[in-house]
Design an enzyme around this catalytic site. Sequence first.
Site, PDB file in Angstrom:
ATOM      1  NE  ARG A   1      -4.281  -1.205  -0.118  1.00 56.49           N
ATOM      2  CZ  ARG A   1      -4.389  -2.202  -0.996  1.00 56.49           C
ATOM      3  NH1 ARG A   1      -3.397  -2.506  -1.801  1.00 56.49           N
ATOM      4  NH2 ARG A   1      -5.504  -2.899  -1.083  1.00 56.49           N
TER       5      ARG A   1
ATOM      6  CG  HIS B   1      -3.187  -0.663  -7.083  1.00 59.41           C
ATOM      7  ND1 HIS B   1      -3.542   0.053  -5.972  1.00 59.41           N
ATOM      8  CD2 HIS B   1      -3.296  -1.962  -6.709  1.00 59.41           C
ATOM      9  CE1 HIS B   1      -3.860  -0.769  -4.985  1.00 59.41           C
ATOM     10  NE2 HIS B   1      -3.722  -2.016  -5.410  1.00 59.41           N
TER      11      HIS B   1
END
Length: 312
Positions: A227, A275
């Site tokens: 993250r 991502h």
Amino acid sequence: MTRILFYLDGYPHDAWRQALLTADPSLEFRSYPDWGDPCDGPAYAVVWEAKKGLLAAYPNIKAVFSLGAGIDHILNDTSVPHDLPIIRMSDDGLKEGMAEYVLMTVLMHHRQMPVILDQMKKAEWKRVYSKPASAMRVGIMGYGALGQHAAAALKPLGYDIGAWSNSPKADEDAVTHFTGAEAFERFLARSDILVGMLPDTEATKGLLNADTLTLLPKGASVINAGRGSLIDIDALMEALDRGHLSAATLDVVPDEPLVKDHPLWSHKKVIITPHIAAITRTDTAANYILENIKHIEDGQQVTNVLNRKIGY
Ligand code: NDP
Ligand code: OXD
């Protein structure tokens, strides 16, 4: 009959409907906004970034499945009842995807691909020399489902692997374990290529900052596939610019999508991927969800349930 309340904004739901119905033709699949009456009978929610307040408005939800391994998108909604079980995605497809990404990026860092790409832009034919894999110390931050699978993919290449996690683990062939805050500095000091696969929690936010990045060996590089909140981006760019770090590959950043004029895009030592390290696959995820629903219905223990005390 199993009832699924499905939420995934911006993507077609048909592939999910089909995968879940293939795994269990008898289930009822309700795709948002057609979730029906909140007082309809028991259901399981399967969501990614659901609208705030939606889960709390359906008191008959028995458990919430995250469409990803991360559950931060659910915890960001403070109205979600604290006693509602939240289950992380941990299917084989996600593990395979992350292992591929980590293998690709560790090799790119080890074989100095950012330097080669920069030379290429300048039409420079110049050899770069890399150490053998056995002399490269890879540090895996987070040795959960994904970290373990990634390590298994790296082992056959001969890397010297260190793994940092919360709870003690016995050392394995080619993997030395480091546990908790007390071992963090020793772990960083032996990480030539640091790979982040940590969840977003209070304890992991900003863990890689001006102080801790300096503890990495000179010339080390950083990959983040967990993250974005893990890394202070200004501190990372400063460490790259002053030559302490040699490269960074970021699949995740604090604010996604990364804005067009962000200096990371054009930094010669940085590779950005949008991502995509591991994207949940409908086939493997559908089986995972339905197996877990069966366990819940049979009163069996379910793994990968959020532990609210530790935040993942
Ligand atoms: P797991 O819950 O299985 O593993 C998490 C790991 O992190 C565990 O080893 C845990 O330690 C460790 N950990 C958590 N907090 C700390 C801490 N404060 N200090 C040290 N270690 C800590 O998660 P997964 O492996 O399935 O997924 C990891 C993360 O990867 C997800 O939360 C998600 O954010 C991210 N992700 C990113 C994707 C992408 O495409 N970029 C795709 C999928 C996931 P312990 O073993 O002791 O519990
Ligand atoms: C996940 C992700 O959490 O894709 O699975 O980030």
